[in-house]
Structures are given as structure tokens and as C-alpha cells.
Design an enzyme around this catalytic site. Structure first.
Site, PDB file in Angstrom:
ATOM      1  N   HIS A  94       5.773  14.744   4.157  1.00  0.00           N
ATOM      2  CA  HIS A  94       5.586  14.946   2.715  1.00  0.00           C
ATOM      3  C   HIS A  94       4.188  14.498   2.334  1.00  0.00           C
ATOM      4  O   HIS A  94       3.454  13.967   3.155  1.00  0.00           O
ATOM      5  CB  HIS A  94       6.677  14.243   1.897  1.00  0.00           C
ATOM      6  CG  HIS A  94       6.655  12.743   1.965  1.00  0.00           C
ATOM      7  ND1 HIS A  94       6.890  12.040   3.118  1.00  0.00           N
ATOM      8  CD2 HIS A  94       6.442  11.795   1.003  1.00  0.00           C
ATOM      9  CE1 HIS A  94       6.831  10.736   2.866  1.00  0.00           C
ATOM     10  NE2 HIS A  94       6.561  10.571   1.594  1.00  0.00           N
ATOM     11  N   HIS A 101       2.754  12.257   0.280  1.00  0.00           N
ATOM     12  CA  HIS A 101       2.271  10.946  -0.166  1.00  0.00           C
ATOM     13  C   HIS A 101       1.114  10.452   0.704  1.00  0.00           C
ATOM     14  O   HIS A 101       1.081  10.676   1.914  1.00  0.00           O
ATOM     15  CB  HIS A 101       3.415   9.926  -0.173  1.00  0.00           C
ATOM     16  CG  HIS A 101       4.361  10.111  -1.324  1.00  0.00           C
ATOM     17  ND1 HIS A 101       5.632   9.602  -1.332  1.00  0.00           N
ATOM     18  CD2 HIS A 101       4.203  10.767  -2.514  1.00  0.00           C
ATOM     19  CE1 HIS A 101       6.226   9.924  -2.484  1.00  0.00           C
ATOM     20  NE2 HIS A 101       5.387  10.639  -3.214  1.00  0.00           N
ATOM     21  N   ASP A 127       0.243   7.675   1.927  1.00  0.00           N
ATOM     22  CA  ASP A 127       0.502   6.842   3.111  1.00  0.00           C
ATOM     23  C   ASP A 127       1.128   7.646   4.260  1.00  0.00           C
ATOM     24  O   ASP A 127       1.571   7.076   5.256  1.00  0.00           O
ATOM     25  CB  ASP A 127       1.373   5.621   2.753  1.00  0.00           C
ATOM     26  CG  ASP A 127       2.746   6.006   2.244  1.00  0.00           C
ATOM     27  OD1 ASP A 127       2.842   6.900   1.378  1.00  0.00           O
ATOM     28  OD2 ASP A 127       3.747   5.417   2.716  1.00  0.00           O
ATOM     29  N   HIS A 128       1.135   8.967   4.109  1.00  0.00           N
ATOM     30  CA  HIS A 128       1.632   9.849   5.179  1.00  0.00           C
ATOM     31  C   HIS A 128       0.599  10.903   5.585  1.00  0.00           C
ATOM     32  O   HIS A 128       0.688  11.460   6.664  1.00  0.00           O
ATOM     33  CB  HIS A 128       2.938  10.530   4.746  1.00  0.00           C
ATOM     34  CG  HIS A 128       4.021   9.526   4.493  1.00  0.00           C
ATOM     35  ND1 HIS A 128       5.049   9.306   5.373  1.00  0.00           N
ATOM     36  CD2 HIS A 128       4.180   8.627   3.484  1.00  0.00           C
ATOM     37  CE1 HIS A 128       5.822   8.320   4.903  1.00  0.00           C
ATOM     38  NE2 HIS A 128       5.311   7.901   3.766  1.00  0.00           N
ATOM     39  N   HIS A 140      13.349  12.315  -2.038  1.00  0.00           N
ATOM     40  CA  HIS A 140      12.218  11.386  -2.194  1.00  0.00           C
ATOM     41  C   HIS A 140      11.080  12.142  -2.873  1.00  0.00           C
ATOM     42  O   HIS A 140      10.521  11.688  -3.871  1.00  0.00           O
ATOM     43  CB  HIS A 140      11.814  10.853  -0.824  1.00  0.00           C
ATOM     44  CG  HIS A 140      10.612   9.965  -0.832  1.00  0.00           C
ATOM     45  ND1 HIS A 140      10.585   8.735  -1.445  1.00  0.00           N
ATOM     46  CD2 HIS A 140       9.375  10.136  -0.289  1.00  0.00           C
ATOM     47  CE1 HIS A 140       9.384   8.190  -1.283  1.00  0.00           C
ATOM     48  NE2 HIS A 140       8.631   9.023  -0.589  1.00  0.00           N
ATOM     49  N   ASP A 188      10.135   9.413   4.694  1.00  0.00           N
ATOM     50  CA  ASP A 188      10.684   8.464   3.718  1.00  0.00           C
ATOM     51  C   ASP A 188      12.029   8.939   3.175  1.00  0.00           C
ATOM     52  O   ASP A 188      12.406   8.598   2.050  1.00  0.00           O
ATOM     53  CB  ASP A 188       9.719   8.287   2.540  1.00  0.00           C
ATOM     54  CG  ASP A 188       8.469   7.510   2.910  1.00  0.00           C
ATOM     55  OD1 ASP A 188       8.391   6.988   4.030  1.00  0.00           O
ATOM     56  OD2 ASP A 188       7.562   7.440   2.053  1.00  0.00           O
ATOM     57  N   HIS A 190       8.554   3.592   7.645  1.00  0.00           N
ATOM     58  CA  HIS A 190       8.243   2.245   7.132  1.00  0.00           C
ATOM     59  C   HIS A 190       9.102   1.178   7.798  1.00  0.00           C
ATOM     60  O   HIS A 190      10.263   1.425   8.138  1.00  0.00           O
ATOM     61  CB  HIS A 190       8.474   2.172   5.616  1.00  0.00           C
ATOM     62  CG  HIS A 190       7.485   2.947   4.807  1.00  0.00           C
ATOM     63  ND1 HIS A 190       6.289   2.416   4.377  1.00  0.00           N
ATOM     64  CD2 HIS A 190       7.525   4.220   4.342  1.00  0.00           C
ATOM     65  CE1 HIS A 190       5.622   3.340   3.684  1.00  0.00           C
ATOM     66  NE2 HIS A 190       6.357   4.449   3.648  1.00  0.00           N
TER      67      HIS A 190
HETATM   68 FE    FE Z   1       5.833   6.272   2.548  1.00  0.00          FE
HETATM   69 ZN    ZN Z   2       6.713   8.661   0.462  1.00  0.00          ZN
END
Ligand code: FE
Ligand code: ZN
Length: 263
Positions: free
Chosen positions: A60, A62, A64-65, A119, A143, A181
């Protein structure tokens, strides 16, 4: 007869609590990376292996990905960037737009794409079935499903997330869950507040607590263990339903998710 291909999965730590997964095919010495939060740790291992990066598999959009996408593409201009079709325009340099049932080939392995909105509205998971009986499958679920938990509902409804988690839950127990995570200890602490009598959960909590106190990662987990201990896969369990005063599966899930948001 050829020997079975070997796909090594290397877990890399990134940012404060993210994991990046590097898939390394030792036969061709090529690699694919799942959700590169940042480029540095990936480039370091690729250099050590002297391997060529051929694919970025994003779950996805985001940051942090996908944070490492651009830098990795600069270093490996021929890399193919995969993501969900609904993420068009949100994943940097995305080239392939995947939907439920799409397949992604890496070396000799083929991942099945599972559409798991909740999410985010576009989230996908990558599932590599076992190659032979007795082996483990590998699920890269970003996530959506966490060890002992699930992702927050930023762009989706509880109904969507229950449907998505139900798809993941239907995979074989012998599936390794590679989530993005390290939230496991906190997730299990929360789980115990609503499922205190679950002996599998108690046992898992103590194992994870020991692991974390030794600085060890808890990822991957096994899907069979998640089914027994993760409250976000157990919406039809009477104990969980009564813990949140509901007899409706989706409402049970939604209330548990709401409690976790404030935990
Ligand atoms: Fe994340
Ligand atoms: Zn995420």
C-alpha cells in the site's frame, strides 16, 4: 531432475519499527523487496549478496512502505514496481497495477495477489503458496494482519476489513505471516484485556515477552497461531463477542478495533 529453487527471505529492520523483506533467489542471484520503507538497508544487503534487484512489491501507499522506492529505482533502473490497482497515483513509480487474483512471478515462484482493503482502500497482500507438500507458504500482508493484531482502519470500513482478514484467515495454518511492523508485544497485551482466559494467547504472550526482552524479532509468525490468539481473526468467538457485548461478528470486530485504537 533439478533441485528445488531456493527463495531466501531476509528480514531487515527499518525506521522505528518497520520490517522490510528481501526475497533472494540464490539460483539467479536476483532479489525482490517487499515494502521498502527506506532504501539504505536494502542496498546494503544487495551489495553484500552482489544480487540484482528486479522487483519492488508494495502492499500500500503509506510512506513507511514506499519510502525507499525512488532511491532503489535510481540504483536499479530496470526494477519493476508492483502495487494495487486502486493505488494508482499514490505509489512512487508504480508500473504494474494488481488486483484480486493477479499473479506476480519472482524467479521460479509465483505470488497470488489478495485484495485486502480496510487499512487503506487499495491495500493488497502477496501470497506465495508452498512449492511442495510439507513446506510453508509465505504471506506478505503489509499493515492488514499483524502478529496478534491488525492495521488501523484509515480508509476502510469494519465490514471491508473483516472480509479482507477472512480471506487471509482462509489460507493454510502452515503459512508464515510476514507483516510490516514489530507491534506484537503491545498487540498481545491488548488481546489479553479481552481474551484473558485463552491459554494459547497466554502462552504466546509469555513467549513474545521473552523474545522481545532479548531483542529478537517476532516476525514471521504462523497463521495457525494467529487463528488461535489474534482477536482480530476471532470475531465469531463467543468469549470475544461477550467481551464487547455483541453477537454480531462485524460489530464485534469493530468494537475490538475501537478499543485497540485507544489502548
Ligand atoms: Fe505501516
Ligand atoms: Zn500503513
Amino acid at each position: 531432475m533439478r533441485e528445488a529453487e531456493v527463495m531466501q527471505i531476509i528480514r531487515l529492520e527499518a525506521l522505528s519499527d518497520n520490517y522490510i523483506f528481501l526475497l533472494h533467489d540464490q539460483t539467479q542471484n536476483i532479489a525482490a523487496v517487499v515494502d521498502p520503507a527506506e532504501a539504505e538497508p536494502v542496498l546494503k544487503v544487495l551489495t553484500e549478496l552482489q544480487a540484482k534487484l528486479v522487483a519492488i512489491l508494495n502492499t500500500h501507499h503509506h510512506q513507511d512502505h514506499v519510502g525507499g522506492n525512488k532511491r532503489l529505482i535510481q540504483k536499479f533502473p530496470r526494477v519493476t514496481v508492483y502495487g494495487g490497482i486502486e493505488d494508482r497515483g499514490r505509489i512512487p513509480a508504480q508500473q504494474v497495477f494488481l488486483k484480486e487474483g493477479s499473479q506476480v512471478q519472482f524467479a521460479e515462484r509465483i505470488a497470488e495477489v489478495i485484495f485486502v482493503p480496510g487499512h487503506t482502500r487499495a491495500h493488497i497482500a502477496y501470497y506465495f503458496p508452498p512449492q511442495q507438500a510439507g513446506e510453508l507458504g509465505d504471506l506478505f500482508c503489509g499493515d492488514t494482519l499483524f502478529a496478534g493484531g491488525c492495521g488501523r482502519l484509515f480508509e476502510g470500513t469494519p465490514t471491508q476489513m473483516v472480509n479482507s482478514l477472512d480471506k487471509l484467515r482462509s489460507l493454510p495454518d502452515d503459512t508464515r505471516v510476514w507483516c510490516a511492523h514489530e507491534y506484537t508485544l503491545n498487540n498481545l497485551q491488548f488481546a489479553l484485556t479481552i481474551d484473558a482466559d485463552n491459554t494459547d494467547l497466554q502462552k504466546r504472550y509469555h513467549e513474545v515477552k521473552t523474545y522481545r526482552s532479548q531483542g529478537k524479532a517476532t516476525i514471521p509468525s504462523l497463521l495457525g497461531v494467529e487463528k488461535l490468539t489474534n482477536p482480530f481473526l476471532r470475531w465469531e468467538q463467543p468469549t470475544l463477542q461477550s467481551a464487547v457485548n455483541s453477537s454480531d461478528p462485524v460489530q464485534t470486530f469493530a468494537r475490538i478495533r475501537g478499543m485497540k485504537d485507544k489502548f
